[in-house]
Design an enzyme around this catalytic site. Structure first.
Site, PDB file in Angstrom:
ATOM      1  N   THR A   1       0.890  -1.153   0.000  1.00 33.44           N
ATOM      2  CA  THR A   1       0.000   0.000   0.000  1.00 33.44           C
ATOM      3  C   THR A   1       0.914   1.185   0.000  1.00 33.44           C
ATOM      4  O   THR A   1       2.059   1.077   0.421  1.00 33.44           O
ATOM      5  CB  THR A   1      -0.815   0.013   1.332  1.00 33.44           C
ATOM      6  OG1 THR A   1      -1.671  -1.104   1.377  1.00 33.44           O
ATOM      7  CG2 THR A   1      -1.652   1.278   1.493  1.00 33.44           C
TER       8      THR A   1
ATOM      9  N   GLY B   1     -10.165  -3.368   2.753  1.00 35.15           N
ATOM     10  CA  GLY B   1      -9.274  -3.347   3.915  1.00 35.15           C
ATOM     11  C   GLY B   1      -9.411  -2.061   4.699  1.00 35.15           C
ATOM     12  O   GLY B   1     -10.467  -1.420   4.712  1.00 35.15           O
TER      13      GLY B   1
ATOM     14  N   GLY C   1      -4.663  -4.964   7.337  1.00 37.62           N
ATOM     15  CA  GLY C   1      -5.769  -4.032   7.496  1.00 37.62           C
ATOM     16  C   GLY C   1      -6.771  -4.444   8.551  1.00 37.62           C
ATOM     17  O   GLY C   1      -7.280  -3.603   9.307  1.00 37.62           O
TER      18      GLY C   1
HETATM   19  N1  ASP Z   1      -3.516  -2.358   4.596  1.00 39.24           N
HETATM   20  C1  ASP Z   1      -3.818  -2.942   3.330  1.00 39.24           C
HETATM   21  C2  ASP Z   1      -5.041  -3.788   3.436  1.00 39.24           C
HETATM   22  O1  ASP Z   1      -5.221  -4.465   4.428  1.00 39.24           O
HETATM   23  C3  ASP Z   1      -2.765  -3.798   2.767  1.00 39.24           C
HETATM   24  C4  ASP Z   1      -1.377  -3.308   2.881  1.00 39.24           C
HETATM   25  O2  ASP Z   1      -1.083  -2.291   3.443  1.00 39.24           O
HETATM   26  O3  ASP Z   1      -0.520  -3.952   2.355  1.00 39.24           O
HETATM   27  O4  ASP Z   1      -5.777  -3.802   2.474  1.00 39.24           O
END
Ligand code: ASP
Length: 371
Positions: free
Chosen positions: A220, A250, A274
């Site tokens: 992300t 997420g 997330g």
């Molecule tokens: N936080 C993001 C999610 O859970 C994924 C990530 O940060 O890699 O969708």
């Protein structure tokens, strides 16, 4: 080009509304920003914010910082910055080239918050767009809503003139998805619990084998900034969890979880697991801690301790009884103080008058998520 030392910089920038961020000019050769609050502009992001580059070799944090110090709206600068990462075909955790969901479809999440305007926008599980942060910004600017999902989000994007591309998937991501499918679903479906475990184990195995970049299994970008006028904005954009159940959203598009901004206080955003962040609405928590006077680093440590305390399921714990996943926060306050803080040591990106840098985060626990 001479870089100002700290004392010279402070002297230059505090002497008035006058003089603006002289150091950015020294650094990037651009026009100064107007200093009315005496805040030193800062852009902070996850590490990919100083990795992907545009055609001119500029990274996200560098781009956003340059635009901000030239006087652009802070959110416009951040959206332009993160689009470098969203459009990078080698980024398997952000934008159109992200790893797809369990059906091989790329579904993206994004959110943004504009501190001075006190407005926000988000999209979740949007398909067919390359760079969803801009769509989130359009939701904020053009509608009375703050979150559009799925087909509605796509229809809205189309109506705003954003190009929609059917079957948009990066060739590498498609091949990795096929490999995952082959490994996890030989008989089509296991029972749901085994399937979830198989999903996790297989994904991590693919990371260990070097098939998937570990930083992008999740993946992300969160990017936040404060300008010289003390205006604070933030944006978070992602392809979410690799191989997620279709429709899963997420933390990234959820205000208070993947992103929160209060112009009086500061901004916080996240990357990592997330679901763990959502239970604690940690970006909101961090901003509230900062409101009570905590430094960004201490505010984020408080949030990570809360997550660790709330992690009680065995499947989510390592041998030491600590969370077996990564979660990171990127935070800054209205004074321009900032911190990158993670469950286990990681990296983050920042751009100040000293130029773009990739730094080690503070960490709640020593070692690695998997012991
Ligand atoms: N936080 C993001 C999610 O859970 C994924 C990530 O940060 O890699 O969708």
């Amino acid at each position: 080009m001479k870089k100002l030392n700290r004392r010279e910089f402070v002297k230059t920038t505090t002497v008035a509304g006058v003089a603006a961020a002289a150091a950015p000019r020294a650094l990037f050769g651009q026009a100064p920003a107007v200093m009315t609050k005496g805040v030193k502009p800062v852009v902070i992001a996850s590490a990919n914010g100083n990795a992907s580059k545009d055609a001119d070799g500029i990274t996200c944090v560098q781009k956003a910082f340059t635009m901000i110090t030239k006087g652009s709206d802070v959110l416009d600068a951040l959206v332009a910055g993160v689009s470098i990462v969203e459009l990078d075909p080698n980024q398997t955790g952000v934008g159109w080239s992200g790893l797809p969901n369990a059906e091989g479809v790329v579904q993206l999440d994004a959110s943004c918050m504009h501190g001075p305007k006190k407005r926000a926008g988000a999209v979740a599980a949007i398909e067919g767009v390359r760079a969803p942060a801009r769509v989130a910004q359009l939701v904020s600017d053009e509608t009375d809503h703050h979150l559009l999902v799925g087909k509605g989000a796509q229809d809205f994007a189309r109506s705003m003139g954003i190009k929609i591309e059917e079957g948009l998937i990066n060739e590498t991501a498609r091949k990795q998805w096929l490999e995952w499918k082959r490994r996890t679903d030989p008989l089509h479906y296991l029972d749901p619990k085994k399937r979830a475990q198989a999903w996790y184990d297989t994904g991590l195995q693919m990371v260990r084998e070097g098939l998937i970049d570990g930083e992008h299994f999740w993946g992300t970008i969160n990017c936040d900034a404060v300008n010289a006028r003390g205006e604070i904005c933030g944006v978070t954009t992602t392809s979410g969890l690799a191989w997620k159940i279709p429709g899963r959203a997420g933390d990234s598009p959820i205000l208070g979880a993947g992103l929160y901004v209060d112009n009086e206080v500061g901004a916080a955003g996240s990357t990592g697991r997330g679901e763990a962040n959502l239970y604690g609405l940690c970006s909101f928590l961090i901003v509230e801690e900062m409101r009570r006077g905590a430094h960004p680093k201490d505010a984020a440590i408080t949030a990570l301790k809360r997550v660790a305390k709330n992690t009680i399921e065995k499947r989510l714990l390592n041998e030491k009884g600590q969370p077996n996943f990564g979660l990171s926060f990127y935070c800054l306050n209205a004074k321009g103080e900032y911190a990158g803080v993670a469950m286990y040591q990681s990296r983050y990106a920042v751009c100040t008058e000293n130029g773009p840098q990739t730094l080690q985060t503070e960490a709640l626990f020593e070692g690695r998520a998997n012991g």
